[in-house]
Write a protein that holds these residues in place. Structure first.
Motif, PDB file in Angstrom:
ATOM      1  N   UNK A   4     -23.357  83.259  -5.678  1.00  0.00           N
ATOM      2  CA  UNK A   4     -23.942  82.126  -6.403  1.00  0.00           C
ATOM      3  C   UNK A   4     -23.598  80.874  -5.611  1.00  0.00           C
ATOM      4  N   UNK A   5     -24.590  80.295  -4.976  1.00  0.00           N
ATOM      5  CA  UNK A   5     -24.362  79.120  -4.142  1.00  0.00           C
ATOM      6  C   UNK A   5     -24.031  77.898  -4.998  1.00  0.00           C
ATOM      7  N   UNK A   6     -23.151  77.051  -4.458  1.00  0.00           N
ATOM      8  CA  UNK A   6     -22.795  75.819  -5.147  1.00  0.00           C
ATOM      9  C   UNK A   6     -23.741  74.692  -4.777  1.00  0.00           C
ATOM     10  N   UNK A   7     -24.469  74.858  -3.681  1.00  0.00           N
ATOM     11  CA  UNK A   7     -25.312  73.775  -3.186  1.00  0.00           C
ATOM     12  C   UNK A   7     -24.526  72.774  -2.360  1.00  0.00           C
ATOM     13  N   UNK A   8     -23.239  73.045  -2.142  1.00  0.00           N
ATOM     14  CA  UNK A   8     -22.371  72.208  -1.307  1.00  0.00           C
ATOM     15  C   UNK A   8     -22.086  73.052  -0.064  1.00  0.00           C
ATOM     16  N   UNK A   9     -22.732  72.729   1.053  1.00  0.00           N
ATOM     17  CA  UNK A   9     -22.718  73.582   2.239  1.00  0.00           C
ATOM     18  C   UNK A   9     -21.308  73.990   2.672  1.00  0.00           C
ATOM     19  N   UNK A  10     -20.407  73.023   2.763  1.00  0.00           N
ATOM     20  CA  UNK A  10     -19.059  73.321   3.245  1.00  0.00           C
ATOM     21  C   UNK A  10     -18.294  74.215   2.265  1.00  0.00           C
ATOM     22  N   UNK A  11     -18.476  73.993   0.980  1.00  0.00           N
ATOM     23  CA  UNK A  11     -17.804  74.826  -0.022  1.00  0.00           C
ATOM     24  C   UNK A  11     -18.383  76.236  -0.013  1.00  0.00           C
ATOM     25  N   UNK A  12     -19.698  76.353   0.079  1.00  0.00           N
ATOM     26  CA  UNK A  12     -20.315  77.675   0.157  1.00  0.00           C
ATOM     27  C   UNK A  12     -19.814  78.436   1.387  1.00  0.00           C
ATOM     28  N   UNK A  13     -19.631  77.726   2.480  1.00  0.00           N
ATOM     29  CA  UNK A  13     -19.104  78.367   3.695  1.00  0.00           C
ATOM     30  C   UNK A  13     -17.668  78.866   3.450  1.00  0.00           C
ATOM     31  N   UNK A  14     -16.829  78.022   2.838  1.00  0.00           N
ATOM     32  CA  UNK A  14     -15.448  78.427   2.539  1.00  0.00           C
ATOM     33  C   UNK A  14     -15.404  79.631   1.606  1.00  0.00           C
ATOM     34  N   UNK A  15     -16.366  79.708   0.691  1.00  0.00           N
ATOM     35  CA  UNK A  15     -16.419  80.793  -0.297  1.00  0.00           C
ATOM     36  C   UNK A  15     -17.243  81.982   0.206  1.00  0.00           C
ATOM     37  N   UNK A  16     -17.522  82.006   1.512  1.00  0.00           N
ATOM     38  CA  UNK A  16     -18.295  83.097   2.124  1.00  0.00           C
ATOM     39  C   UNK A  16     -19.657  83.277   1.464  1.00  0.00           C
ATOM     40  N   UNK A  17     -20.303  82.139   1.172  1.00  0.00           N
ATOM     41  CA  UNK A  17     -21.653  82.173   0.620  1.00  0.00           C
ATOM     42  C   UNK A  17     -21.755  81.684  -0.810  1.00  0.00           C
ATOM     43  N   UNK A  18     -20.642  81.441  -1.463  1.00  0.00           N
ATOM     44  CA  UNK A  18     -20.653  80.957  -2.845  1.00  0.00           C
ATOM     45  C   UNK A  18     -19.726  81.769  -3.724  1.00  0.00           C
ATOM     46  N   UNK A  19     -19.811  81.518  -5.017  1.00  0.00           N
ATOM     47  CA  UNK A  19     -18.988  82.251  -5.988  1.00  0.00           C
ATOM     48  C   UNK A  19     -19.534  83.660  -6.180  1.00  0.00           C
ATOM     49  N   UNK A  20     -18.668  84.578  -6.535  1.00  0.00           N
ATOM     50  CA  UNK A  20     -19.135  85.913  -6.912  1.00  0.00           C
ATOM     51  C   UNK A  20     -19.900  85.799  -8.222  1.00  0.00           C
ATOM     52  N   UNK A  21     -21.000  86.528  -8.377  1.00  0.00           N
ATOM     53  CA  UNK A  21     -21.759  86.447  -9.630  1.00  0.00           C
ATOM     54  C   UNK A  21     -20.959  87.014 -10.795  1.00  0.00           C
ATOM     55  N   UNK A  22     -21.245  86.482 -11.972  1.00  0.00           N
ATOM     56  CA  UNK A  22     -20.647  86.942 -13.229  1.00  0.00           C
ATOM     57  C   UNK A  22     -19.126  86.869 -13.233  1.00  0.00           C
ATOM     58  N   UNK A  23     -18.597  85.794 -12.644  1.00  0.00           N
ATOM     59  CA  UNK A  23     -17.152  85.573 -12.661  1.00  0.00           C
ATOM     60  C   UNK A  23     -16.866  84.197 -13.245  1.00  0.00           C
ATOM     61  N   UNK A  24     -15.683  84.035 -13.773  1.00  0.00           N
ATOM     62  CA  UNK A  24     -15.216  82.726 -14.229  1.00  0.00           C
ATOM     63  C   UNK A  24     -14.296  82.188 -13.139  1.00  0.00           C
ATOM     64  N   UNK A  25     -14.486  80.926 -12.788  1.00  0.00           N
ATOM     65  CA  UNK A  25     -13.706  80.314 -11.718  1.00  0.00           C
ATOM     66  C   UNK A  25     -13.061  79.044 -12.234  1.00  0.00           C
ATOM     67  N   UNK A  26     -11.746  78.969 -12.139  1.00  0.00           N
ATOM     68  CA  UNK A  26     -10.995  77.816 -12.612  1.00  0.00           C
ATOM     69  C   UNK A  26     -10.752  76.861 -11.453  1.00  0.00           C
ATOM     70  N   UNK A  27     -11.145  75.607 -11.646  1.00  0.00           N
ATOM     71  CA  UNK A  27     -10.847  74.552 -10.689  1.00  0.00           C
ATOM     72  C   UNK A  27      -9.794  73.683 -11.356  1.00  0.00           C
ATOM     73  N   UNK A  28      -8.622  73.647 -10.752  1.00  0.00           N
ATOM     74  CA  UNK A  28      -7.481  72.994 -11.394  1.00  0.00           C
ATOM     75  C   UNK A  28      -6.905  71.930 -10.474  1.00  0.00           C
ATOM     76  N   UNK A  29      -6.433  70.856 -11.072  1.00  0.00           N
ATOM     77  CA  UNK A  29      -5.794  69.801 -10.311  1.00  0.00           C
ATOM     78  C   UNK A  29      -5.429  68.647 -11.230  1.00  0.00           C
TER      79      UNK A  29
END
Length: 106
Positions: A4-29
């Motif tokens: 699942x692409x984020x539409x943010x090229x550099x982040x998609x590259x870091x995530x090897x193409x985007x998030x895994x489908x059907x997963x929950x992802x926590x962004x914390x800070x």
């Protein structure tokens, strides 16, 4: 595996193409480090680039705060809601837990 692409090229590259489908992802800070901005950009990009509906569920900020913050980046969340492409909801963790419990026990 499809991502699942984020539409943010550099982040998609870091995530090897985007998030895994059907997963929950926590962004914390810590407050002010861009967590909400990243989430809003992911939602906006999903709507604008991939024609996916968006949902923002907030436990702390009122929807008007999201509209204002999004507008500072040129994202018109109010218009996306009017078009039925986005929903911004403020609730409490207790209400979500109760609704989930009610839905799963029926």
């Amino acid at each position: 595996m499809q991502r699942v692409k984020t539409g943010i090229a550099e982040l998609d590259e870091m995530l090897h193409g985007g998030f895994l489908p059907r997963t929950a992802n926590l962004v914390e800070g810590a407050p002010g480090t861009g967590n909400s901005t990243l989430g809003m950009q992911f939602i906006y990009n999903g709507i604008a680039q991939y024609d996916e509906p968006g949902l923002i569920l907030s436990f702390e900020e009122f929807p008007q705060q999201y509209y204002r913050d999004a507008a500072s980046f040129g994202w018109d969340f109010s218009e996306l809601e009017r078009k039925g492409k986005l929903k911004v909801i403020m609730t409490s963790p207790e209400a979500v837990s109760y609704t989930h419990l009610t839905l799963t026990t029926n």
